[in-house]
Design an enzyme around this catalytic site. Structure first.
Site, PDB file in Angstrom:
ATOM      1  CE  LYS A 191      -1.908   3.009   2.042  1.00 38.99           C
ATOM      2  NZ  LYS A 191      -1.948   4.498   1.777  1.00 38.99           N
ATOM      3  CD  GLU A 266      13.182   3.811   7.622  1.00 38.93           C
ATOM      4  OE1 GLU A 266      13.513   4.899   7.110  1.00 38.93           O
ATOM      5  OE2 GLU A 266      13.279   2.720   7.030  1.00 38.93           O
ATOM      6  CB  CYS A 300      13.191   9.110   8.491  1.00 43.31           C
ATOM      7  SG  CYS A 300      14.199   7.855   7.668  1.00 43.31           S
ATOM      8  CD  GLU A 399       9.942  13.369  11.326  1.00 37.22           C
ATOM      9  OE1 GLU A 399      10.882  12.775  10.799  1.00 37.22           O
ATOM     10  OE2 GLU A 399       8.857  12.822  11.595  1.00 37.22           O
TER      11      GLU A 399
END
Length: 505
Positions: A191, A266, A300, A399
């Site tokens: 997906k 992750e 990331c 973030e």
């Protein structure tokens, strides 16, 4: 005609099929629309114009894909590793043959600069080749001896797995998750992120053209709350590998709990780059600039917090500010562009909001801090540096996932370590010092799954990749990937007639 004009013309040709036919799901070896007939529109971040209509899969489509993966699993798992290796190498060949198409489609779908996306396909092919060669040894275990017994371990593929990939560098990250799953003998339901689904469609086509059996790799597009949720809850899916936001990872864990799914996450990061006054300053500047402004800061592992020792803080941040102001923001297909448009207006709005948040908290904008003007009028943002910051500010804790760097001074090693660890995340850290003993001490104590000393993010595929705290669960890379996609079995053989306790006598 300029190189940019030529690239735009070529990209338009590659994208024409999607504009004409849309982006279909791929289930059991067949390209199919969503069972409901619904679609959703994706736009290019370059000019905000539509790129394609995408199949809006839901629980019905996920069920069909999971059943296809389940039906294909036994034969794929039984295929010798050497045969899986051949197929995975052919997939890598197919990726390399279509590298230009993949790169240009990815640029227009994500806004990432061609200078980076031109390497994405090659990185993806490298991922497939690396895990293709490991397919032969995937089931290997070890022998463990004890008095009167020999234990033999082996590994077996887990079963059908769900892979949910993000919108930043989607092609490379899809290969990073799917290649080891296939090498292990698992089947896949993929997906992709709804913002950038185009390269996932190319990838599954390449895989089946390379001879991957039908049903081994299935693709369902859709929204997270519809297709994603159905995938994480489906009883035939044994595990879910996810790359994305920490908040979404928490939701996936809760959704998969009822069926006791194995998860591999992750997730986000607020990664520090720590620069001591004995560092190689020029190299540290290069690395800090690269790790926050490359890939539009949408990565990331970006070094989004810059921790600099007080004595060199002003001079170091001045160098960073000058470099940030000189970065070329432009069309992603321009070979000269270093930062392209952000992925989507929704994300652009989030990133821009932090400029006012940082100012309100008392930080200084030393570079950028505003929207940029770019060709097409899309989601362009200037590379930004905040100075005069401290670690309690939101720009230091949250973030942002854009080309935004927050610079914080520190006095000594103890303070640097305390600041580095004082965030919810623990994905990566970057340390710059010439003191070897300090490098060992600091890297042992910093709370991060990966630490690079005197280096930017310089990946080596056999090494483990992953984070701690809210940055994730599990490790990718090398043999660590197989720990997730495979079950370990131990068989104990008695080698002597040892005494067995007697009951009922």
């Amino acid at each position: 005609m300029t190189q940019l004009d030529d690239n735009i013309a070529r990209a338009t040709g590659f994208l024409a099929r999607f504009a004409k036919d849309g982006v279909l799901n791929h289930i059991g070896g067949h390209a199919v629309p969503a069972a409901s007939g619904k679609t959703f529109e994706i736009i290019s971040p370059v000019d905000l114009k539509p790129l394609a209509e995408v199949a809006r899969g839901d629980a019905v489509d996920i069920d069909a894909a999971a059943k296809a993966a389940h039906a294909a699993f036994a034969a794929w798992a039984a295929l010798p590793g050497a045969e899986r290796r051949k197929i995975l190498h052919r997939i890598a060949d197919g990726i390399e043959a279509r590298a230009d198409e993949i790169a240009m489609v990815e640029c227009m779908d994500t806004g990432q600069a061609l200078r980076f996306m031109s390497k994405a396909a090659l990185r993806g092919a490298e991922n497939f080749r690396f895990f293709a060669d490991k397919a032969v040894e995937a089931r290997d275990g070890k022998t463990i001896q004890a008095l009167g017994q020999v234990n033999m371990t082996s590994r077996a593929p887990l079963g059908p797995v769900g892979i949910i990939t993000p919108w930043n560098t989607p092609f490379m990250l899809s290969t990073w998750k799917i290649a080891p799953a296939l090498a292990a003998g698992c089947t896949v339901v993929h997906k992709p992120a709804e913002f950038s689904p185009l390269s996932a469609r190319l990838l599954v086509e390449i895989a089946e053209e390379a001879g991957l059996p039908k049903g081994v790799w299935n693709l369902v597009n859709g929204l997270g709350e519809e297709a994603g949720k159905a995938l994480t809850e489906h009883p035939l899916i044994r595990a879910v590998g996810f790359v994305g936001e920490s908040r979404t990872g928490s939701m996936i864990m809760a959704q998969g709990a009822k069926t006791l799914k194995r998860v591999h996450f992750e997730l986000g990061g607020k990664n520090p780059v720590i620069v001591f006054d004995d560092a190689d300053i020029d190299r540290a500047v290069d690395a800090a600039v690269f790790m926050i402004y490359s890939l539009n800061g949408e990565r990331c592992t970006s070094s989004s917090r810059l921790l600099v020792q007080e004595g060199i803080y002003d001079s170091f941040t001045a160098k960073i500010a000058a470099r940030a102001r000189a970065i070329k923001v432009g069309h992603p297909l321009d070979p000269e562009t270093e930062v392209g448009p952000l992925i989507h207006p929704v994300h652009e709005k989030k990133v821009l909001s932090y400029f006012e948040i940082g100012r309100a908290d008392g930080a200084t904008v030393a570079a950028g801090g505003e929207k940029a003007t770019g060709p097409g009028g899309g989601c362009y943002v200037k590379p930004t540096l905040f100075t005069g910051a401290h670690n309690k500010m939101r720009i230091a804790q949250e973030e942002i996932f854009g080309p935004v760097l927050t610079a914080i001074p520190f006095k000594d090693e103890a303070e640097a370590l305390a600041v580095a660890n004082d965030v919810p995340y623990g994905l990566a850290a970057y340390l710059w010092t010439q003191d070897v003993t300090r490098a060992f001490r600091f890297s042992e104590s910093v709370q991060a799954g990966m630490v690079w000393v005197n280096s930017e993010n310089n990946r080596h595929l056999p090494t483990p990749f992953g984070g701690s705290k809210e940055s994730g669960i599990g490790r990718d890379g090398g043999d660590w990937s197989f720990d997730f996609y495979m079950e370990t079995k131990n068989v104990c053989f008695a080698t002597t007639a040892h005494s067995i306790p007697k009951l009922g006598k």
